[in-house]
Design a protein around this motif. Structure first.
Motif, mmCIF file in Angstrom:
data_model
loop_
_atom_site.group_PDB
_atom_site.id
_atom_site.type_symbol
_atom_site.label_atom_id
_atom_site.label_comp_id
_atom_site.label_asym_id
_atom_site.label_seq_id
_atom_site.Cartn_x
_atom_site.Cartn_y
_atom_site.Cartn_z
ATOM 1 N N HIS A 13 0.818 -1.221 0.000
ATOM 2 C CA HIS A 13 0.000 0.000 0.000
ATOM 3 C C HIS A 13 0.852 1.272 0.000
ATOM 4 O O HIS A 13 1.630 1.505 0.931
ATOM 5 C CB HIS A 13 -0.946 -0.019 1.204
ATOM 6 C CG HIS A 13 -1.973 1.072 1.163
ATOM 7 N ND1 HIS A 13 -2.622 1.453 0.012
ATOM 8 C CD2 HIS A 13 -2.479 1.863 2.130
ATOM 9 C CE1 HIS A 13 -3.469 2.429 0.268
ATOM 10 N NE2 HIS A 13 -3.396 2.703 1.549
ATOM 11 N N VAL A 14 0.655 2.097 -1.022
ATOM 12 C CA VAL A 14 1.455 3.313 -1.216
ATOM 13 C C VAL A 14 1.421 4.214 0.026
ATOM 14 O O VAL A 14 2.462 4.705 0.484
ATOM 15 C CB VAL A 14 0.946 4.105 -2.446
ATOM 16 C CG1 VAL A 14 1.642 5.454 -2.556
ATOM 17 C CG2 VAL A 14 1.130 3.283 -3.724
ATOM 18 N N ASP A 15 0.228 4.424 0.594
ATOM 19 C CA ASP A 15 0.130 5.357 1.731
ATOM 20 C C ASP A 15 0.935 4.864 2.929
ATOM 21 O O ASP A 15 1.547 5.666 3.646
ATOM 22 C CB ASP A 15 -1.337 5.564 2.129
ATOM 23 C CG ASP A 15 -2.101 6.358 1.074
ATOM 24 O OD1 ASP A 15 -1.505 7.274 0.480
ATOM 25 O OD2 ASP A 15 -3.284 6.059 0.843
ATOM 26 N N LYS A 21 -7.375 -0.014 0.435
ATOM 27 C CA LYS A 21 -7.305 0.370 -0.977
ATOM 28 C C LYS A 21 -8.622 1.023 -1.364
ATOM 29 O O LYS A 21 -9.663 0.731 -0.772
ATOM 30 C CB LYS A 21 -7.025 -0.847 -1.854
ATOM 31 C CG LYS A 21 -5.795 -1.648 -1.441
ATOM 32 C CD LYS A 21 -4.504 -1.040 -1.955
ATOM 33 C CE LYS A 21 -3.245 -1.612 -1.342
ATOM 34 N NZ LYS A 21 -3.081 -3.036 -1.322
ATOM 35 N N VAL A 22 -8.588 1.878 -2.383
ATOM 36 C CA VAL A 22 -9.684 2.832 -2.525
ATOM 37 C C VAL A 22 -11.058 2.188 -2.713
ATOM 38 O O VAL A 22 -12.036 2.631 -2.098
ATOM 39 C CB VAL A 22 -9.375 3.855 -3.642
ATOM 40 C CG1 VAL A 22 -9.424 3.247 -5.035
ATOM 41 C CG2 VAL A 22 -10.298 5.052 -3.538
ATOM 42 N N LEU A 25 -12.287 0.416 0.510
ATOM 43 C CA LEU A 25 -12.378 1.448 1.551
ATOM 44 C C LEU A 25 -13.651 2.269 1.373
ATOM 45 O O LEU A 25 -14.406 2.510 2.323
ATOM 46 C CB LEU A 25 -11.150 2.372 1.496
ATOM 47 C CG LEU A 25 -11.195 3.549 2.475
ATOM 48 C CD1 LEU A 25 -11.010 3.074 3.908
ATOM 49 C CD2 LEU A 25 -10.141 4.597 2.137
ATOM 50 N N PHE A 26 -13.895 2.683 0.137
ATOM 51 C CA PHE A 26 -15.048 3.551 -0.113
ATOM 52 C C PHE A 26 -16.357 2.781 0.084
ATOM 53 O O PHE A 26 -17.299 3.275 0.699
ATOM 54 C CB PHE A 26 -14.966 4.159 -1.516
ATOM 55 C CG PHE A 26 -14.013 5.338 -1.609
ATOM 56 C CD1 PHE A 26 -13.073 5.584 -0.608
ATOM 57 C CD2 PHE A 26 -14.061 6.217 -2.689
ATOM 58 C CE1 PHE A 26 -12.188 6.668 -0.691
ATOM 59 C CE2 PHE A 26 -13.191 7.309 -2.772
ATOM 60 C CZ PHE A 26 -12.254 7.535 -1.780
ATOM 61 N N LEU A 77 -11.644 11.649 -0.675
ATOM 62 C CA LEU A 77 -11.102 11.692 -2.039
ATOM 63 C C LEU A 77 -9.873 12.613 -2.056
ATOM 64 O O LEU A 77 -9.966 13.783 -1.683
ATOM 65 C CB LEU A 77 -12.181 12.218 -2.988
ATOM 66 C CG LEU A 77 -11.889 12.150 -4.479
ATOM 67 C CD1 LEU A 77 -11.725 10.699 -4.948
ATOM 68 C CD2 LEU A 77 -13.010 12.826 -5.263
ATOM 69 N N TYR A 78 -8.745 12.065 -2.492
ATOM 70 C CA TYR A 78 -7.491 12.833 -2.458
ATOM 71 C C TYR A 78 -7.461 13.909 -3.561
ATOM 72 O O TYR A 78 -7.799 13.638 -4.722
ATOM 73 C CB TYR A 78 -6.285 11.917 -2.699
ATOM 74 C CG TYR A 78 -6.009 10.869 -1.636
ATOM 75 C CD1 TYR A 78 -6.608 10.885 -0.388
ATOM 76 C CD2 TYR A 78 -5.102 9.845 -1.913
ATOM 77 C CE1 TYR A 78 -6.324 9.914 0.563
ATOM 78 C CE2 TYR A 78 -4.813 8.867 -0.964
ATOM 79 C CZ TYR A 78 -5.429 8.903 0.268
ATOM 80 O OH TYR A 78 -5.154 7.941 1.204
ATOM 81 N N ASN A 88 -6.970 11.940 -10.667
ATOM 82 C CA ASN A 88 -5.948 10.908 -10.937
ATOM 83 C C ASN A 88 -6.602 9.685 -11.568
ATOM 84 O O ASN A 88 -7.695 9.293 -11.159
ATOM 85 C CB ASN A 88 -5.238 10.526 -9.634
ATOM 86 C CG ASN A 88 -4.549 11.724 -9.016
ATOM 87 O OD1 ASN A 88 -5.207 12.683 -8.626
ATOM 88 N ND2 ASN A 88 -3.251 11.690 -8.956
ATOM 89 N N ARG A 148 -2.371 13.019 -1.729
ATOM 90 C CA ARG A 148 -1.268 12.130 -1.331
ATOM 91 C C ARG A 148 0.040 12.774 -1.792
ATOM 92 O O ARG A 148 0.131 13.203 -2.954
ATOM 93 C CB ARG A 148 -1.479 10.783 -2.027
ATOM 94 C CG ARG A 148 -0.310 9.824 -1.938
ATOM 95 C CD ARG A 148 -0.543 8.592 -2.813
ATOM 96 N NE ARG A 148 -1.447 7.643 -2.214
ATOM 97 C CZ ARG A 148 -1.960 6.576 -2.862
ATOM 98 N NH1 ARG A 148 -1.650 6.374 -4.123
ATOM 99 N NH2 ARG A 148 -2.774 5.745 -2.241
ATOM 100 N N TYR A 188 -2.004 6.131 -14.585
ATOM 101 C CA TYR A 188 -1.396 4.870 -15.034
ATOM 102 C C TYR A 188 -2.233 4.351 -16.194
ATOM 103 O O TYR A 188 -3.470 4.369 -16.132
ATOM 104 C CB TYR A 188 -1.431 3.799 -13.939
ATOM 105 C CG TYR A 188 -0.762 4.135 -12.619
ATOM 106 C CD1 TYR A 188 0.453 4.813 -12.576
ATOM 107 C CD2 TYR A 188 -1.328 3.731 -11.414
ATOM 108 C CE1 TYR A 188 1.067 5.084 -11.356
ATOM 109 C CE2 TYR A 188 -0.717 3.998 -10.196
ATOM 110 C CZ TYR A 188 0.476 4.677 -10.171
ATOM 111 O OH TYR A 188 1.086 4.936 -8.971
#
Ligand code: NAD
Ligand code: TYD
Length: 340
Positions: free
Chosen positions: A86-88, A192-193, A196-197, A209-210, A215, A276, A283
């Protein structure tokens, strides 16, 4: 010929889907799963196959060389999922990513080498290529795109990819790399989004929402990813990289609106939060190589049907995610979101 497959990280999201997929699609194979059950590894992900006589679970760290050596000796091939993912979390603390993703991969590669070689499929990510601009929609990542990792997570994955390639080049290891776009589906850890949502909304909470929400990610159903990995394991060429993607680019605002629509909720359930740090903009995968060489194409990713099925799965399995969200995860969530 594969009779016994070793999978690392099989208690996580993609690994557990892969274990179940392989046992279904290759009924004559035996499968050993080595997983250290870190915060994202969950025995409940494979509760339905625990008693299958073809399946064995070994709780161990991939850095535990004696255990890894013994397991590699018994198998004909390895599919390597185990990682910090996980990136965060990598922004909060990069060290576990180096230990699991870089040193862990080296440990497996040395074990494979020590055993005289095994087919080794390293499951990597499109994030190693860095970020694409929004105003150049024609650009996509191909296997020849230079690595340009931007987060500690993607840097650790890029480092592991380079190690895998170096072991192929230097020692002739039968190693291959897959680089897939963002996955979604059942059993994804609710940090993960998408899960999570969905789970926040199911609990009556808003979704964070970042940044500007623009993105872009290229979403692929996890079963399509599993099918692609099996195709690479059985038919890929040693030393090659195979990109895997869904041709399914969505920005985060579109994704969030789609989830809200499926759940019959209004856009007022979105809380914009600070972006973030270093957030990759876009991507997008060019998957023509795996399509042409191995005949793989995504078959389940008819968006929004696959998203609706995924929402339904989380709503039908509240015990699975409530257990997670009430545990150690609460501390991570507080650190990650309260100050935003
Ligand atoms: P996950 O976090 O859900 O699962 C990771 C698993 O690895 C867990 O079961 C954990 O217990 C295990 N693990 C971690 N460190 C370990 C160690 N040192 N020893 C043994 N086991 C260990 O991750 P995921 O989303 O299923 O991702 C799996 C792989 O796929 C990762 O390598 C990731 O980089 C890659 N990947 C993920 C995505 C995605 O969208 N999730 C996309 C492309 C590639
Ligand atoms: P994530 O699921 O963490 O995957 P990755 O960063 O590896 O692509 O995030 C997917 C996208 O969703 C990414 O652009 C960040 C965004 N996001 C949010 O807007 N809010 C959140 O709470 C999370 C976890 C992610």
């Amino acid at each position: 010929m594969i009779r016994h497959l070793l999978v690392t990280g099989g208690c996580g999201f993609i690994g557990s889907n892969f274990v179940r997929f392989v046992l279904r699609e290759r009924p004559r194979w035996r499968l050993t799963n080595i997983d250290d059950l870190t915060y994202s590894g969950n025995l409940a992900n494979l509760a339905d196959i625990t008693d299958d006589p073809r399946y064995r679970f070994v709780k161990a760290d991939i850095n535990d060389r004696p255990t890894v050596d013994a397991l590699v000796a018994e198998c004909e091939a390895v599919v390597h999922f185990a990682a910090e993912s996980h990136v965060d979390r990598s922004i909060q603390d990069a060290r576990p990513f180096i230990v699991a993703n870089v040193l862990g991969t080296q440990s497996l590669l040395d074990a494979v080498r020590g055993a005289g070689g095994r087919r080794f499929v390293h499951v990597s990510t499109d994030e190693v290529y860095g970020s694409l601009p929004l105003d150049r929609p024609e650009l996509r990542f191909s296997e020849g795109t230079p690595l340009h990792a931007n987060s500690p997570y993607s840097a650790s994955k890029a480092a592991s990819d380079l190690l895998v390639q170096s072991y192929h080049h230097t020692f002739g290891l039968d190693a291959l790399i897959t680089r897939c776009s963002n996955n979604f589906g059942p059993y994804q850890f609710p940090e993960k989004v998408i899960p999570l949502f969905i789970t926040n909304l199911a609990e009556g909470h808003k979704v964070p929402l970042y940044g500007d929400g623009l993105n872009v990610r290229d979403w692929l159903h996890v079963e399509d990813h599993c099918e692609a990995i099996l195709a690479v394991l059985e038919g890929g060429r040693a030393g090659e990289v195979y990109n895997i993607g869904g041709d399914n680019e969505r920005n985060n605002l579109e994704l969030t609106h789609a989830i809200l629509d499926i759940m019959g909720l209004g856009h007022d359930m979105i809380t914009p939060v600070a972006d973030r740090p270093g957030h990759d903009r876009r991507y997008a995968i060019d998957a023509s190589k795996i399509r042409h060489e191995l005949g793989w194409t995504p078959s389940r990713s008819s968006w929004p049907r696959a998203l609706a099925d995924t929402v339904a799965w989380y709503l039908e399995h509240p015990h699975w995610w409530r257990e997670i969200k009430s545990g150690e995860y609460r501390h991570y969530y507080a650190r990650q979101y309260t100050e935003r």
